[in-house]
Motif scaffolding. Structure first.
Motif, PDB file in Angstrom:
ATOM      1  N   GLY A   1       0.255  -1.408  -1.406  1.00 22.27           N
ATOM      2  CA  GLY A   1      -0.238  -2.140  -0.238  1.00 22.27           C
ATOM      3  C   GLY A   1       0.880  -2.619   0.669  1.00 22.27           C
ATOM      4  N   ILE A   2       2.052  -2.927   0.064  1.00 20.73           N
ATOM      5  CA  ILE A   2       3.182  -3.376   0.882  1.00 20.73           C
ATOM      6  C   ILE A   2       3.765  -2.220   1.685  1.00 20.73           C
ATOM      7  CG2 ILE A   2       5.558  -4.233   0.737  1.00 20.73           C
ATOM      8  CD1 ILE A   2       4.679  -5.941  -1.645  1.00 20.73           C
ATOM      9  N   LEU A   3       3.890  -1.042   1.040  1.00 21.18           N
ATOM     10  CA  LEU A   3       4.491   0.106   1.726  1.00 21.18           C
ATOM     11  C   LEU A   3       3.517   0.777   2.682  1.00 21.18           C
ATOM     12  CD1 LEU A   3       6.780   2.059  -0.768  1.00 21.18           C
ATOM     13  CD2 LEU A   3       7.435   0.661   1.173  1.00 21.18           C
ATOM     14  N   PHE A   4       2.275   0.937   2.211  1.00 21.23           N
ATOM     15  CA  PHE A   4       1.267   1.650   3.026  1.00 21.23           C
ATOM     16  C   PHE A   4       0.037   0.771   3.165  1.00 21.23           C
ATOM     17  CE2 PHE A   4       3.599   4.796   0.444  1.00 21.23           C
ATOM     18  CZ  PHE A   4       4.281   5.439   1.459  1.00 21.23           C
ATOM     19  N   PRO A   5       0.068  -0.215   4.057  1.00 19.48           N
ATOM     20  CA  PRO A   5      -1.089  -1.116   4.209  1.00 19.48           C
ATOM     21  C   PRO A   5      -2.342  -0.342   4.616  1.00 19.48           C
ATOM     22  CG  PRO A   5       0.808  -1.864   5.500  1.00 19.48           C
ATOM     23  CD  PRO A   5       1.145  -0.519   4.995  1.00 19.48           C
ATOM     24  N   GLY A   6      -3.479  -0.755   4.057  1.00 19.35           N
ATOM     25  CA  GLY A   6      -4.762  -0.150   4.406  1.00 19.35           C
ATOM     26  C   GLY A   6      -5.089   1.090   3.635  1.00 19.35           C
TER      27      GLY A   6
END
Length: 721
Positions: free
Chosen positions: A100-105
């Protein structure tokens, strides 16, 4: 079917291990909330830490158990008692948050790397010998010394299987640690409609190229020497480290391990011992946290309260601290004030230095006690072993080169070579006490040359080439070559050591058992008080500083202080050193012989270390001229005294003995009989010779005369003795 039938039944007495899927999802959600929401003041600790780690491609998160207890105690309790269940969920939660931090959503986790959770804790550690079957599958925290480390191996976490007949694919997850996997005996693929499924038994083969692997390392952890009861052998346990926990320690490292106490079956042992060993399992620890102790982090991290620090600071300001501290060292031993002060300097040590070109200068002080039997040398060693935060005691005759440095062992199961550290490695950061130093074989004594000066041990055996740390002080005790020190001979003739080993000792004390009636009476009275009045003796024997307080003060000084010489002290010391060199050179020319104990730059560094240790005792950041003066006094009272050992007085003694010997031959005709007291009255009282010289002359006369002459004269100087 009823249970009263004559049959054997079994049932599980443990809680069911199956956890429902809903419970797993709830637990994973709680762990995600902990990572995202836990904060100290306004800082989100683990969210920020995870972001920093994954940005540098380190997919790991270190979690403090104390934080989890304060956040949700029930969750921490489950993690401690069911780590095999909770840790995989924890790693999934970390992976989800990192994604979630690297690729939100995005919720896709398939292509994201696996994340590792490591745990730290400040809970009370558990000794290796206290671990038993009740701790299986639970978290344990164990301190010790790493004595063996294997090379890295690759362990599969996901096996990619393919059927030889129908080419169907199956993936099997493999548990961590030493856990294996059971290969399916039959093909589990569904049959294609209209085709016969004719797969043989054991159809699967492993496609290694498509398997997932992680690094794994096997360590061997042994109890620290100060934790082993008297008369017991140190216990050890095998550790399994993986991923980011590998290559963190080397043999000789003191560390505290947090892991899951697990069991595995040793296939080699079970095959050799038969079916009776099927139920036998060997224990090991699957590491989930590794805290490596730093140089001064003695005994797994000694911490000091504010009150204790205030007490130590007040103690450091006492004007008589130096005398009080030295008198508290082996208080049951009478006298030997300079030796006690030297031992105090050895316990404190100087300051380690790393020069701009990478060269390291040791800060540890080495001391040699050389002297007659019965002068309490071994008692000094035993006391230092007791008071030093880290200490190893060994005897010269029972120590080999491998036992002092390191040995190469072969693992019984993997047949790989690994290193096991010896006494000098296990005492890294402390003191090695070597008794009967003169009884060691020369090849064993040479093995510690490098450890005493360079503070490392180089190993090149069985294809293993490595360097181990050995940052330790050496306190050695030895006897002269003839058993007792002979005043008629030079120090070189009394000391049976090579110059190479003697130059590595900062202070060398020659302890002689001199015959002095008043001193003998005082010592006899002291010993009688100790032997007879046990209660009152204990009150008089106990030093001004208790042993435990002394040990903690030594640790505190080593942690907080690293003194350096002031410019004035450095100038004074350099001029002193030039004068000493000139004095020794002149003495060598006068005596027409080389000194056994050389005075080199090593001795200059030794005085610097002694001055720094005196400053460290007072928690002073600067070693002043006062400290240099005391360091020079100690150096002259030890090494310089041993170099000269009264060269002038020895020459006078030899001349006096020769005169008495000549007069005795003229005074006593063959067959004459007289008493020893008569000779004392005539030569000592009447002519002013020393009684020591008279005794030496009589011994020389007995050695030099023929057997017949000695037999006829024997009643002359033995009668009345």
């Amino acid at each position: 079917m009823s249970y009263d039938q004559p049959r054997v039944y079994s049932t599980s007495v443990f809680a069911p291990t199956e956890v429902s899927e809903d419970s797993r999802v709830q637990t994973e959600e709680l762990l995600r909330e902990f990572i995202l929401e836990f904060r100290i003041d306004s800082t989100f600790v683990y969210r920020d830490m995870l972001r920093e780690n994954i940005l540098v491609k380190q997919y790991t998160l270190s979690v403090d158990m104390g934080h989890m207890i304060s956040y949700k105690e029930e969750l921490a309790h489950r993690l401690a008692n069911e780590p095999a269940e909770i840790l995989p969920l924890f790693e999934n939660a970390v992976k989800s948050v990192a994604r979630g931090i690297l690729f939100p959503g995005s919720d896709e986790l398939e292509d994201f790397p696996e994340c590792q959770v490591t745990l730290t804790s400040n809970a009370n550690p558990l000794s290796i010998r206290d671990i038993n079957a009740s701790h299986i599958s639970k978290l344990v925290r164990v301190p010790g010394i790493v004595i063996g480390a294997s090379t890295l191996s690759s362990k599969a976490t996901v096996l990619h299987l393919m059927c030889r007949a129908c080419h169907s694919v199956k993936k099997i997850a493999v548990a961590g640690g030493f856990a294996g996997v059971q290969m399916p005996r039959v093909c589990e693929a569904e049959a294609v409609p209209g085709e016969d499924k004719n797969c043989p038994m054991d159809p699967y083969v492993i496609v290694h190229e498509k398997c997932t692997f992680i690094d794994q390392q096997v360590l061997k952890l042994q109890e620290a020497p100060d934790m082993v009861p008297v008369g017991e052998l140190p216990r050890h346990i095998v550790l399994s480290c993986d991923r980011y926990l590998t290559n963190r320690v080397i043999p000789g490292s003191r560390c505290t391990v947090m892991g899951v106490y697990s069991i595995y079956q040793n296939k080699t042992v079970s095959r050799s011992t038969g079916s009776g060993a099927v139920a036998i399992r060997n224990p090991y620890v699957r590491v989930v946290g590794l805290q490596v102790d730093s140089d001064h982090n003695y005994k797994g991290g000694m911490r000091f309260s504010d009150e204790e620090e205030e007490e130590f600071l007040a103690m450091s300001r006492l004007p008589n601290l130096y005398d009080m501290f030295s008198s508290s060292i082996a208080p049951s031993i009478y006298g030997n004030a300079d030796i006690k002060k030297a031992v105090a300097c050895l316990l404190m040590g100087g300051s380690k230095k790393i020069l701009p070109d990478g060269m390291r200068l040791r800060g540890d002080i080495n001391v040699l006690l050389l002297g007659d039997p019965g002068t309490a040398k071994s008692q000094f060693l035993k006391f230092v072993e007791k008071v030093s935060p880290i200490a190893v005691y060994t005897s010269g005759k029972g120590s080999s080169a491998a036992g002092l440095t390191a040995s190469v062992q072969r693992d019984h199961t993997t047949r790989e070579f690994y290193l096991e550290g010896g006494a000098m490695v296990l005492a890294d950061g402390g003191v090695v006490c070597i008794d009967e130093f003169d009884k060691m074989r020369d090849e064993d004594r040479v093995a510690i040359h490098e450890a005493m000066e360079q503070q490392t041990i180089s190993i090149a055996k069985a294809g293993i080439t490595t360097i181990l740390n050995s940052r330790t002080s050496v306190l050695a005790a030895a006897n002269p070559i003839f058993g007792r020190y002979d005043d008629m001979k030079t120090p070189g003739e009394n000391i049976d050591f090579q110059t190479t080993i003697l130059s590595r000792f900062d202070m060398i004390f020659i302890v002689k058992d001199d015959h002095n009636e008043s001193r003998d009476r005082t010592i006899a009275r002291h010993v009688m008080n100790i032997q007879m009045n046990k209660v009152s003796a204990e009150q008089t024997i106990v030093g001004e500083i208790p042993i435990e307080k002394m040990r903690r003060y030594i640790t505190y000084c080593k942690q907080k202080c690293a003194p350096v010489l002031s410019p004035e002290a450095a100038e004074k010391l350099s001029s002193h050193f030039v004068g000493i060199r000139k004095q020794v050179h002149q003495a060598e020319q006068d005596a027409n012989e080389r000194s056994t104990i050389p005075i080199t730059v090593r001795q200059l560094e030794a005085v610097i270390r002694i001055a720094e240790s005196l400053a460290k005792l007072r928690l002073s950041p600067i070693a002043t001229e006062e400290h240099v003066d005391e360091a020079m006094r100690l150096f002259f009272a030890s090494t310089m005294d041993a170099v000269g050992q009264g060269a002038g007085s020895r020459k006078e003694l030899v001349e006096e003995v020769n005169k008495i010997e000549t007069e005795l031959k003229q005074r006593l005709p063959i067959g004459w009989s007289t008493s020893y007291q008569t000779l004392v009255r005539e030569f000592v009282t009447g002519k002013g010779y020393s009684q020591n010289a008279l005794q030496k002359a009589l011994m020389v006369l007995e050695r030099r005369d023929t057997i017949q002459f000695r037999h006829q004269r024997s009643n002359v100087y033995r009668s009345g003795v």
